[in-house]
Design a protein around this motif. Structure first.
Motif, PDB file in Angstrom:
ATOM      1  N   SER A  82       0.835  -1.206   0.000  1.00  0.00           N
ATOM      2  CA  SER A  82       0.000   0.000   0.000  1.00  0.00           C
ATOM      3  C   SER A  82       0.866   1.251   0.000  1.00  0.00           C
ATOM      4  O   SER A  82       0.519   2.251  -0.628  1.00  0.00           O
ATOM      5  CB  SER A  82      -0.962   0.002   1.182  1.00  0.00           C
ATOM      6  N   GLY A  86       1.932   1.695  -3.470  1.00  0.00           N
ATOM      7  CA  GLY A  86       0.812   2.195  -4.264  1.00  0.00           C
ATOM      8  C   GLY A  86       0.645   3.701  -4.122  1.00  0.00           C
ATOM      9  O   GLY A  86       0.385   4.397  -5.103  1.00  0.00           O
ATOM     10  N   THR A  87       0.791   4.208  -2.912  1.00  0.00           N
ATOM     11  CA  THR A  87       0.663   5.650  -2.724  1.00  0.00           C
ATOM     12  C   THR A  87       1.888   6.388  -3.255  1.00  0.00           C
ATOM     13  O   THR A  87       1.769   7.499  -3.751  1.00  0.00           O
ATOM     14  CB  THR A  87       0.448   6.004  -1.239  1.00  0.00           C
ATOM     15  N   TYR A 112       3.743   5.555  -5.867  1.00  0.00           N
ATOM     16  CA  TYR A 112       3.777   5.544  -7.326  1.00  0.00           C
ATOM     17  C   TYR A 112       2.431   5.867  -7.961  1.00  0.00           C
ATOM     18  O   TYR A 112       2.221   5.595  -9.135  1.00  0.00           O
ATOM     19  CB  TYR A 112       4.258   4.184  -7.832  1.00  0.00           C
ATOM     20  N   GLN A 113       1.519   6.449  -7.206  1.00  0.00           N
ATOM     21  CA  GLN A 113       0.193   6.722  -7.732  1.00  0.00           C
ATOM     22  C   GLN A 113       0.275   7.711  -8.901  1.00  0.00           C
ATOM     23  O   GLN A 113       0.796   8.802  -8.781  1.00  0.00           O
ATOM     24  CB  GLN A 113      -0.705   7.288  -6.642  1.00  0.00           C
TER      25      GLN A 113
END
Length: 145
Positions: free
Chosen positions: A91, A94-95, A97-98
């Motif tokens: 997670s 994910g944040t 490389y958003q």
């Protein structure tokens, strides 16, 4: 770089769990009980000692079963902690490389998938499904044109 760091953390985490004295003692107890049970099963006893021997064997089997249940519990906890750790790491990636393209496909997708674009579900209303959202957004787009 971050993937290497994550793998390193996970390996350290695994080594911390399986180097614990509790795990080592449990593993040693299981091995010794298994050896003891095998020796008891191989042992030849007279008919008069048969009941006592069966009682001892059953007692050893129940102790071994208890140790195995404890080991299963220990491993389950370790797996749960590792899974939780992985969820946190992924997670955070994910944040981090958003919205950033981190890889490109080395091939051209088939024509069916070429025109598909990702849809944001932030416009989703309470009663809508993903399919209804796409239809509504397409209708709204058509009305604007």
């Amino acid at each position: 770089n971050q993937w290497v760091q994550m793998v390193t953390w996970q390996l350290q985490f695994l080594s911390m769990i399986y180097r614990k004295d509790e795990y080592k003692i449990l593993k040693k107890n299981i091995e010794s009980m298994t050896n003891k049970l095998n020796k008891q099963k191989e042992q030849q006893v007279s008919i008069s000692q048969q009941k006592a021997h069966e009682k001892k064997t059953n007692q050893t089997e129940s102790q071994l079963k208890a140790f195995n249940q404890e080991m299963t519990s220990f491993r389950m906890k370790a797996t749960l902690l590792i899974g939780l750790f992985m969820i946190i790491c992924l997670s955070s990636f994910g944040t981090a490389y958003q919205g950033i393209v981190v890889a490109k496909l080395p091939f051209e997708p088939i024509s069916l998938f070429r025109n598909i674009t990702p849809v944001s579900y932030t416009h989703l209303r309470a009663h809508e499904t993903g399919r209804n959202l796409v239809c509504r957004l397409l209708l709204e787009k058509k009305k604007k044109e």
